[in-house]
Write a protein that holds these residues in place. Structure first.
Motif, PDB file in Angstrom:
ATOM      1  N   ASP A  63       0.722  -1.360   0.105  1.00 14.16           N
ATOM      2  CA  ASP A  63       0.106   0.051  -0.033  1.00 14.16           C
ATOM      3  C   ASP A  63       0.838   1.346   0.049  1.00 14.16           C
ATOM      4  N   ALA A  64       0.953   2.135  -1.063  1.00 14.51           N
ATOM      5  CA  ALA A  64       1.354   3.256  -1.163  1.00 14.51           C
ATOM      6  C   ALA A  64       0.748   4.483  -0.515  1.00 14.51           C
ATOM      7  N   GLY A  65      -0.170   4.456   0.137  1.00 14.48           N
ATOM      8  CA  GLY A  65      -0.950   5.383   0.717  1.00 14.48           C
ATOM      9  C   GLY A  65      -1.896   6.285  -0.270  1.00 14.48           C
ATOM     10  N   ASN A  66      -2.636   6.966   0.380  1.00 13.02           N
ATOM     11  CA  ASN A  66      -3.587   7.919  -0.527  1.00 13.02           C
ATOM     12  C   ASN A  66      -4.330   6.988  -1.672  1.00 13.02           C
ATOM     13  N   GLN A  67      -4.704   5.864  -1.137  1.00 10.75           N
ATOM     14  CA  GLN A  67      -5.479   4.893  -1.905  1.00 10.75           C
ATOM     15  C   GLN A  67      -4.816   4.561  -3.334  1.00 10.75           C
ATOM     16  N   PHE A  68      -3.494   4.392  -3.227  1.00  8.66           N
ATOM     17  CA  PHE A  68      -2.646   3.914  -4.357  1.00  8.66           C
ATOM     18  C   PHE A  68      -2.118   2.547  -3.978  1.00  8.66           C
ATOM     19  N   GLU A  69      -1.832   1.711  -4.830  1.00  8.52           N
ATOM     20  CA  GLU A  69      -1.109   0.666  -4.385  1.00  8.52           C
ATOM     21  C   GLU A  69      -0.151   0.033  -5.333  1.00  8.52           C
ATOM     22  N   TYR A  70       0.898  -0.398  -5.309  1.00  9.06           N
ATOM     23  CA  TYR A  70       1.971  -0.742  -6.039  1.00  9.06           C
ATOM     24  C   TYR A  70       1.871  -2.480  -6.058  1.00  9.06           C
ATOM     25  N   LEU A  71       1.859  -3.201  -7.144  1.00  9.40           N
ATOM     26  CA  LEU A  71       1.629  -4.422  -7.238  1.00  9.40           C
ATOM     27  C   LEU A  71       2.534  -5.162  -8.104  1.00  9.40           C
ATOM     28  N   GLN A  72       3.258  -6.357  -7.457  1.00  5.35           N
ATOM     29  CA  GLN A  72       3.974  -7.480  -8.490  1.00  5.35           C
ATOM     30  C   GLN A  72       5.061  -6.556  -9.102  1.00  5.35           C
ATOM     31  N   PHE A  73       5.715  -5.591  -8.311  1.00  2.00           N
ATOM     32  CA  PHE A  73       7.043  -5.046  -9.038  1.00  2.00           C
ATOM     33  C   PHE A  73       8.192  -6.099  -8.644  1.00  2.00           C
ATOM     34  N   ILE A  74       9.164  -5.833  -9.666  1.00  2.00           N
ATOM     35  CA  ILE A  74      10.389  -7.085  -9.719  1.00  2.00           C
ATOM     36  C   ILE A  74      11.292  -6.193 -10.482  1.00  2.00           C
ATOM     37  N   VAL A  75      12.589  -6.512  -9.879  1.00  2.00           N
ATOM     38  CA  VAL A  75      13.820  -6.239 -10.842  1.00  2.00           C
ATOM     39  C   VAL A  75      14.277  -7.533 -11.209  1.00  2.00           C
ATOM     40  N   ALA A  76      14.077  -7.857 -12.638  1.00  2.00           N
ATOM     41  CA  ALA A  76      14.373  -8.948 -13.424  1.00  2.00           C
ATOM     42  C   ALA A  76      16.121  -8.982 -13.284  1.00  2.00           C
ATOM     43  N   GLU A  77      16.374 -10.271 -13.812  1.00  2.00           N
ATOM     44  CA  GLU A  77      18.059 -10.614 -13.732  1.00  2.00           C
ATOM     45  C   GLU A  77      18.573  -9.511 -15.027  1.00  2.00           C
ATOM     46  N   ASP A  78      17.910  -9.266 -15.909  1.00  2.00           N
ATOM     47  CA  ASP A  78      18.262  -8.394 -16.948  1.00  2.00           C
ATOM     48  C   ASP A  78      18.170  -6.936 -16.436  1.00  2.00           C
ATOM     49  N   ARG A  79      17.924  -6.536 -15.186  1.00  2.00           N
ATOM     50  CA  ARG A  79      17.971  -5.396 -14.585  1.00  2.00           C
ATOM     51  C   ARG A  79      16.799  -4.405 -15.067  1.00  2.00           C
ATOM     52  N   THR A  80      15.595  -4.944 -15.321  1.00  2.00           N
ATOM     53  CA  THR A  80      14.580  -4.198 -15.742  1.00  2.00           C
ATOM     54  C   THR A  80      13.589  -4.334 -14.663  1.00  2.00           C
ATOM     55  N   LEU A  81      13.133  -2.965 -14.279  1.00  2.00           N
ATOM     56  CA  LEU A  81      11.986  -2.994 -13.522  1.00  2.00           C
ATOM     57  C   LEU A  81      10.631  -2.811 -13.916  1.00  2.00           C
ATOM     58  N   THR A  82       9.649  -3.800 -13.543  1.00  2.00           N
ATOM     59  CA  THR A  82       8.247  -3.869 -13.858  1.00  2.00           C
ATOM     60  C   THR A  82       7.401  -4.029 -12.847  1.00  2.00           C
ATOM     61  N   GLY A  83       6.218  -3.553 -12.916  1.00  2.00           N
ATOM     62  CA  GLY A  83       5.150  -3.545 -11.870  1.00  2.00           C
ATOM     63  C   GLY A  83       3.735  -2.756 -12.357  1.00  2.00           C
ATOM     64  N   ALA A  84       2.982  -2.692 -11.467  1.00  2.00           N
ATOM     65  CA  ALA A  84       1.726  -2.156 -11.910  1.00  2.00           C
ATOM     66  C   ALA A  84       1.289  -1.296 -10.547  1.00  2.00           C
ATOM     67  N   ILE A  85       0.745   0.040 -10.945  1.00  2.00           N
ATOM     68  CA  ILE A  85       0.114   1.010 -10.115  1.00  2.00           C
ATOM     69  C   ILE A  85      -1.548   0.769 -10.087  1.00  2.00           C
ATOM     70  N   ILE A  86      -2.197   0.731  -8.858  1.00  2.00           N
ATOM     71  CA  ILE A  86      -3.468   0.413  -8.935  1.00  2.00           C
ATOM     72  C   ILE A  86      -4.129   1.602  -8.110  1.00  2.00           C
ATOM     73  N   ASN A  87      -5.055   2.255  -8.776  1.00  2.00           N
ATOM     74  CA  ASN A  87      -5.794   3.333  -7.924  1.00  2.00           C
ATOM     75  C   ASN A  87      -7.202   2.797  -7.434  1.00  2.00           C
ATOM     76  N   ASN A  88      -7.199   2.738  -6.048  1.00  2.00           N
ATOM     77  CA  ASN A  88      -8.195   2.118  -5.277  1.00  2.00           C
ATOM     78  C   ASN A  88      -9.351   3.184  -4.944  1.00  2.00           C
ATOM     79  N   ALA A  89      -8.967   4.229  -5.416  1.00  2.00           N
ATOM     80  CA  ALA A  89     -10.248   5.430  -5.150  1.00  2.00           C
ATOM     81  C   ALA A  89     -11.483   5.222  -6.110  1.00  2.00           C
ATOM     82  N   PRO A  90     -12.421   5.625  -5.520  1.00  2.00           N
ATOM     83  CA  PRO A  90     -13.650   5.593  -6.412  1.00  2.00           C
ATOM     84  C   PRO A  90     -13.960   6.683  -7.426  1.00  2.00           C
ATOM     85  N   ARG A  91     -12.884   7.254  -7.602  1.00  2.00           N
ATOM     86  CA  ARG A  91     -13.002   8.239  -8.676  1.00  2.00           C
ATOM     87  C   ARG A  91     -11.579   8.474  -9.522  1.00  2.00           C
ATOM     88  N   PRO A  92     -11.605   8.991 -10.562  1.00  2.00           N
ATOM     89  CA  PRO A  92     -10.452   9.083 -11.482  1.00  2.00           C
ATOM     90  C   PRO A  92      -9.434   9.922 -11.004  1.00  2.00           C
TER      91      PRO A  92
END
Length: 308
Positions: A63-92
């Protein structure tokens, strides 16, 4: 003479010869055994792996706070960072900037940072992040996430129903026409405020211009009356320990606000207010719903006071 004879009979042994005699010589077999023991000791010692605690190859979410969430972030062996940001707020969430910072495993200081901006993240929406961490960047021990976004638009207020009657706004703990110590009604185009005892009266609106006040009291104690704005700031003093049964005062109003009377008196009192742009509070309540004070009974001397 005795000491000289003793030194001659006990000659000193050189230090080098003593050391040589106490140090055993190592045979080839003993040296081999010693080397084997050292090797076994090194193998048995715990290895301090540099990768302990690193996030390389390990997914992390939170939980990143303020109704944001970071999900399945990973630094792969090729040194690439990937992941997803989720907006848990009921508004855009609009104009969102995500800043990801890596904290070094050993330095405990920022070693890498990355920013990505999104024009909008819908409610419960998901956006992907992909960035090159860098082959020669120090291994990360932790990551931090920082979010900035455009201010949310103000809520849209529904218009009042067509049959709603306009009137002064209602504050907490009182109705538009009365509170625990006073009441207000309209009579002949004037406000009439009636109350009993010390009181901060019910609020009433005034428009800019000259406003006249007529103060009357019932009882032998003096009366003091102040006009205050909606922030309880003093606007005018209408009476100060007055012993007159009735007195008049006027004050120039500069702002269209809601005002109150601050009354200090032990008995019943009435204040009539006249000016321009007064609203209609309705007629005087019936006897079953009488105000805290009795109707005004003008008598005695009058005192004129004008406040600019």
């Amino acid at each position: 003479m005795r000491a000289e004879r003793f030194s001659r009979s006990c000659p000193a042994t050189p230090a080098t010869s003593l050391t040589t005699s106490l140090t055993p010589s190592l045979t080839p077999s003993m040296a081999a055994l010693l080397a084997l023991a050292l090797l076994l000791a090194l193998v048995a010692m715990p290895v301090r792996a540099h990768a302990q605690g690193t996030t390389i190859g390990r997914p992390f979410s939170g939980d990143a706070g303020n109704q944001f969430e970071y999900l399945q972030f990973i630094v792969a062996e090729d040194r690439t960072l990937t992941g997803a940001i989720i907006n848990n707020a009921p508004r855009p969430r609009r104009d969102v900037e995500v800043q990801v910072t890596a904290i070094g495993l050993e330095s405990r200081a920022p070693v890498w940072s990355f920013k990505q901006r999104f024009s909008e993240i819908p409610p419960n929406g998901r956006v992907e992040i992909r960035a090159a961490y860098g082959r020669f960047t120090a291994e990360p021990g932790a990551f931090t996430f920082k979010f900035t976004e455009a201010a949310a638009p103000p809520p849209v207020q529904a218009p009042p129903p067509p049959d709603a009657q306009p009137g002064p706004p209602v504050s907490d703990g009182e109705s538009p026409t009365r509170n625990f110590c006073s009441a207000i009604f309209s009579e002949r185009g004037e406000y009439v405020l009636e109350g009993t005892g010390p009181c901060e009266s019910v609020a009433f609106p005034l428009e800019p211009g000259l406003v006249r006040f007529e103060v009357s009291r019932k009882g032998g104690d003096p009366i003091s009356v102040e006009l205050r704005d909606n922030e309880k700031q003093l606007v005018a003093t209408l009476a100060t320990n007055s012993t007159y049964r009735n007195l008049k005062a006027s004050s120039k109003i500069n702002q269209a606000l809601r005002y109150r009377l601050q009354v200090t008196h032990d008995g019943k009192w009435t204040v009539r207010v006249s000016g321009t742009g007064l609203r209609d509070f309705g007629s005087r309540p019936s006897d079953d719903d009488a105000s805290p004070a009795e109707p005004r009974e003008p008598q005695g001397k009058r005192f004129e006071l004008t406040l600019e």
